[in-house]
Design an enzyme around this catalytic site. Sequence first.
Site, PDB file in Angstrom:
ATOM      1  N   GLY A   9      38.593  27.345 -31.371  1.00  0.00           N
ATOM      2  CA  GLY A   9      37.613  28.264 -31.920  1.00  0.00           C
ATOM      3  C   GLY A   9      38.211  29.624 -32.201  1.00  0.00           C
ATOM      4  N   GLY A  11      36.448  32.335 -33.158  1.00  0.00           N
ATOM      5  CA  GLY A  11      35.402  33.351 -33.147  1.00  0.00           C
ATOM      6  C   GLY A  11      35.845  34.554 -32.323  1.00  0.00           C
ATOM      7  N   PHE A  12      34.884  35.336 -31.866  1.00  0.00           N
ATOM      8  CA  PHE A  12      35.210  36.536 -31.101  1.00  0.00           C
ATOM      9  C   PHE A  12      35.989  36.202 -29.834  1.00  0.00           C
ATOM     10  CE2 PHE A  12      31.496  37.943 -33.568  1.00  0.00           C
ATOM     11  CZ  PHE A  12      32.007  39.095 -34.120  1.00  0.00           C
ATOM     12  N   GLY A  13      35.539  35.182 -29.106  1.00  0.00           N
ATOM     13  CA  GLY A  13      36.198  34.829 -27.860  1.00  0.00           C
ATOM     14  C   GLY A  13      37.587  34.267 -28.064  1.00  0.00           C
ATOM     15  N   GLU A 169      16.519  40.595 -38.794  1.00  0.00           N
ATOM     16  CA  GLU A 169      17.447  41.132 -39.786  1.00  0.00           C
ATOM     17  C   GLU A 169      17.302  40.424 -41.127  1.00  0.00           C
ATOM     18  OE1 GLU A 169      20.711  42.438 -36.380  1.00  0.00           O
ATOM     19  OE2 GLU A 169      20.953  40.573 -37.504  1.00  0.00           O
ATOM     20  N   ASP A 298      29.431  31.493 -26.611  1.00  0.00           N
ATOM     21  CA  ASP A 298      28.166  30.773 -26.704  1.00  0.00           C
ATOM     22  C   ASP A 298      28.207  29.385 -26.077  1.00  0.00           C
ATOM     23  OD1 ASP A 298      27.210  32.927 -28.042  1.00  0.00           O
ATOM     24  OD2 ASP A 298      27.104  31.986 -30.011  1.00  0.00           O
ATOM     25  N   ALA A 313      28.341  38.877 -29.304  1.00  0.00           N
ATOM     26  CA  ALA A 313      29.751  39.069 -29.598  1.00  0.00           C
ATOM     27  C   ALA A 313      30.495  39.799 -28.475  1.00  0.00           C
ATOM     28  CB  ALA A 313      29.913  39.810 -30.926  1.00  0.00           C
TER      29      ALA A 313
END
Length: 434
Positions: A9, A11-13, A169, A298, A313
């Site tokens: 992954g 993503g942010f992590g 949003e 997540d 995040a």
Amino acid sequence: MRPRIIIVGAGFGGIAAAQALRTADADIVLIDRTNHHLFQPLLYQVAGAALSPADIATANRALLRRNRNTRILMAEASGVDAAARELCLADGRRLPFDYLILATGAAYSFFGNDQWREHAYVLKSIDDALAIRAALLSAFERAEQCDDPAERQRLLTFAVVGGGPTGVELAGTIAELARTTLARDFASIDPRRARVVLCEMGDRILTAFDPPLSQSAREMLESLGVEVRTGEAVKAIDERGLNVGDQRIDAAAVLWAAGTEARPAAKWLAADAAKNGAVKVMPDCSIPGHPTIFAIGDVASFDAGDGPLPGLAPVAKQQGKFVGKLIAARVAGRSAPERFRYRDYGTMAVIGRSRAVAEIAGLKLKGFIAWLAWSLVHLMLLVDFRSRVSVYVHWAWSWFTYGRGARLLTGYAPEPGEKPRTAGLPEIEAEPAE
């Protein structure tokens, strides 16, 4: 032989973990289904034609160019053989590892109503955002040519399901798109008469915020013309709209932002999972019984003492950095921290231009000051300087002119009743690897 650390992954992590391992005496392998890191908090602005995909996405290889010990693979994980210490890929390959970091994220959950996937848009990937943008813009184009008043009204109606930050949003950006950006662009229709409906089953939106801020957010949405419906569950979604409570709403597009379900890491490892499928982890983010396998972001359920950490995040970034440093210390033979501690810098949600709510260090902000804080925080969270400059320029231009620069319809535009594209929605029925 140098240890091999696999990160699943980008993503942010995952990116934070890779960056924390940049100087480790180990071989790092980063695996992701795409070749880019996506700044998901601003994905709704791509869907709303405010930003282009390149503004919020950066190639993984560019981000990790300084990581001389890192190899990047565009592939899809399908399971974990913990006994053999191998990661299973969808193409049949098996990659051995000494340490494994699972940062696979989450998908939207339809709470058992999987048939609704056929007719609702989700927002997890660039493809999803572009599909929503095409659906919104093409609905106005078709309404311009429609002679049937009822069908025209349907084409100018958009429903958002879910009153969390993403739903709020989305509803706000659609309302602003219709009432400001497109207001004078058509001859036969008045986009300002578009109907935007936000549906939330609970008794209020933004339940993670204090009730007064939640009420302020509702008032801000209503000032934009958004119809906020709370306390009513969605009962059906089809190709022409949805049923909410005892009312039928015909809509050009239904956008689903009502809940998430973690990727199947818990199934892969036959591990204990939370209600949303996230694997329950130890204080150091490792999976019980597997001290060399970690879950972050997540896909992990981390009990902070007063409940699990939210899927934000900052949580993923902090966990990724922590686990990266922990593994680097173990590889080097140094003592490693025993417990992850999350620093909560606040919670924010933007409603529209100069409209937002925020809770930061005990302060409760709303309106322009909250929007300004949200803007500054998100600019700093962007992973590279180019993205910060690009987003800042777009935001400044939009703020002063009410314009949006990503309004092109290119190629795909959904036909009436066509199944929405959900390219970013992963399958979550994968079984554990044998």
